[in-house]
Design a protein around this motif. Sequence first.
Motif, PDB file in Angstrom:
ATOM      1  N   GLU A 142     -18.464  96.556  39.165  1.00 33.52           N
ATOM      2  CA  GLU A 142     -18.221  97.049  37.604  1.00 33.52           C
ATOM      3  C   GLU A 142     -17.560  96.558  36.840  1.00 33.52           C
ATOM      4  O   GLU A 142     -16.138  97.452  37.294  1.00 33.52           O
ATOM      5  CB  GLU A 142     -18.906  97.814  37.335  1.00 33.52           C
ATOM      6  CG  GLU A 142     -19.604  98.284  36.079  1.00 33.52           C
ATOM      7  CD  GLU A 142     -20.677  97.164  35.627  1.00 33.52           C
ATOM      8  OE1 GLU A 142     -21.262  96.937  34.586  1.00 33.52           O
ATOM      9  OE2 GLU A 142     -21.589  97.206  36.803  1.00 33.52           O
ATOM     10  N   PRO A 143     -16.965  95.519  36.065  1.00 40.19           N
ATOM     11  CA  PRO A 143     -16.005  95.564  35.505  1.00 40.19           C
ATOM     12  C   PRO A 143     -15.754  96.958  34.248  1.00 40.19           C
ATOM     13  O   PRO A 143     -16.699  97.685  33.677  1.00 40.19           O
ATOM     14  CB  PRO A 143     -15.705  94.511  34.661  1.00 40.19           C
ATOM     15  CG  PRO A 143     -16.917  93.508  34.271  1.00 40.19           C
ATOM     16  CD  PRO A 143     -17.880  94.319  35.749  1.00 40.19           C
ATOM     17  N   PRO A 144     -15.032  97.610  33.691  1.00 40.31           N
ATOM     18  CA  PRO A 144     -13.869  98.465  32.862  1.00 40.31           C
ATOM     19  C   PRO A 144     -14.415  98.349  31.725  1.00 40.31           C
ATOM     20  O   PRO A 144     -15.368  99.513  31.286  1.00 40.31           O
ATOM     21  CB  PRO A 144     -12.687  99.115  33.531  1.00 40.31           C
ATOM     22  CG  PRO A 144     -11.893  97.786  33.886  1.00 40.31           C
ATOM     23  CD  PRO A 144     -12.965  96.835  34.296  1.00 40.31           C
ATOM     24  N   SER A 145     -14.942  96.964  31.569  1.00 36.40           N
ATOM     25  CA  SER A 145     -15.405  96.999  29.964  1.00 36.40           C
ATOM     26  C   SER A 145     -15.843  95.558  29.471  1.00 36.40           C
ATOM     27  O   SER A 145     -15.084  95.009  30.184  1.00 36.40           O
ATOM     28  CB  SER A 145     -13.616  97.129  28.983  1.00 36.40           C
ATOM     29  OG  SER A 145     -12.563  96.500  29.342  1.00 36.40           O
ATOM     30  N   THR A 146     -15.983  94.970  29.145  1.00 40.37           N
ATOM     31  CA  THR A 146     -16.271  94.091  28.374  1.00 40.37           C
ATOM     32  C   THR A 146     -15.689  93.367  27.601  1.00 40.37           C
ATOM     33  O   THR A 146     -15.491  93.830  26.751  1.00 40.37           O
ATOM     34  CB  THR A 146     -17.959  93.552  28.181  1.00 40.37           C
ATOM     35  OG1 THR A 146     -19.075  94.709  27.049  1.00 40.37           O
ATOM     36  CG2 THR A 146     -18.988  94.237  29.555  1.00 40.37           C
ATOM     37  N   TYR A 147     -15.668  91.944  27.278  1.00 35.16           N
ATOM     38  CA  TYR A 147     -15.634  90.923  25.766  1.00 35.16           C
ATOM     39  C   TYR A 147     -15.857  91.790  24.543  1.00 35.16           C
ATOM     40  O   TYR A 147     -14.732  91.831  23.690  1.00 35.16           O
ATOM     41  CB  TYR A 147     -15.326  89.716  25.932  1.00 35.16           C
ATOM     42  CG  TYR A 147     -14.507  89.263  24.819  1.00 35.16           C
ATOM     43  CD1 TYR A 147     -12.848  88.805  25.772  1.00 35.16           C
ATOM     44  CD2 TYR A 147     -14.631  89.058  24.132  1.00 35.16           C
ATOM     45  CE1 TYR A 147     -12.387  88.496  24.144  1.00 35.16           C
ATOM     46  CE2 TYR A 147     -13.428  88.196  22.708  1.00 35.16           C
ATOM     47  CZ  TYR A 147     -12.715  88.285  23.261  1.00 35.16           C
ATOM     48  OH  TYR A 147     -11.298  87.768  22.262  1.00 35.16           O
ATOM     49  N   PRO A 148     -16.955  92.214  24.307  1.00 38.49           N
ATOM     50  CA  PRO A 148     -17.353  92.781  23.394  1.00 38.49           C
ATOM     51  C   PRO A 148     -16.707  93.660  22.858  1.00 38.49           C
ATOM     52  O   PRO A 148     -16.611  94.784  22.008  1.00 38.49           O
ATOM     53  CB  PRO A 148     -18.677  92.234  23.429  1.00 38.49           C
ATOM     54  CG  PRO A 148     -19.476  91.100  24.899  1.00 38.49           C
ATOM     55  CD  PRO A 148     -18.324  91.884  25.253  1.00 38.49           C
TER      56      PRO A 148
END
Length: 260
Positions: free
Chosen positions: A233-239
Amino acid sequence: MNVAEFLSDLKRADIHVRAEGGRLKLNAPEGALTEELKLQIQTHKPLILEFLTAARREANESIPRVDHTGGVELSYAQARLWFLAQLASGGAYNIPAAFRVEGPLEEAVLQEALRTVVRQQASLRTVFRSADPGHLALQLVLPECEPGFESQDLRGHAPTDRDARVAKTLSRENTWSFDLSAGPLLRVTLLRLADDEWLLILNLHHLIADAWSLEILLRDLDRARLPAAQLPEPPSTYPDYAVWQRARPSEASREYWRER
């Protein structure tokens, strides 16, 4: 000079620039770094160093997750691209890439791997919608998004006919018009050239991807094809990044917009 765009152009040419100890370090294939590019880099060295230093500083900070419900603002780079995309036609801001695959490949497994990656990467489920014509769009992450997928079996065609069909498909992807408000902004085409030879064509809109993220997509697709694969799971997203960037514009970001 638009430093962000210049560095992006260099990266597409496989020319990598980094800041190290107050100096610029370059890594490029033989012949890629022309005299003109060398002059541009030397002339704008202070700006490039400032941009890369600020980018590294930002990368070392944690980016908090935000609520995407109702959409969030675009990043500065996305805002510029979105505006230009309104004026352009066809596939001006597409990122198509073709990869030859040799060996056994199951189409159904590839499709399921693609769905897994799209569920994991928010950018691949992102669309861009504006409440009022003429106003800057917001980016909205859809809860679900079926990626565009198409396959063709060209094994029964003569070599010249097969090559013509491949060229036609590549040309189509170069000029494909994505619907930014509806999505998906990712298309995958699989061409079977022989029993154990395939051409995998990925096509993404630049609003959701760049050359670096294309590499990540390929890596995750390869991982997701494995049995019982679980993508981290990525720690954050581009948005999340876009909201964070808007809340605290860096010096590099302010410089970027002063030049517009």
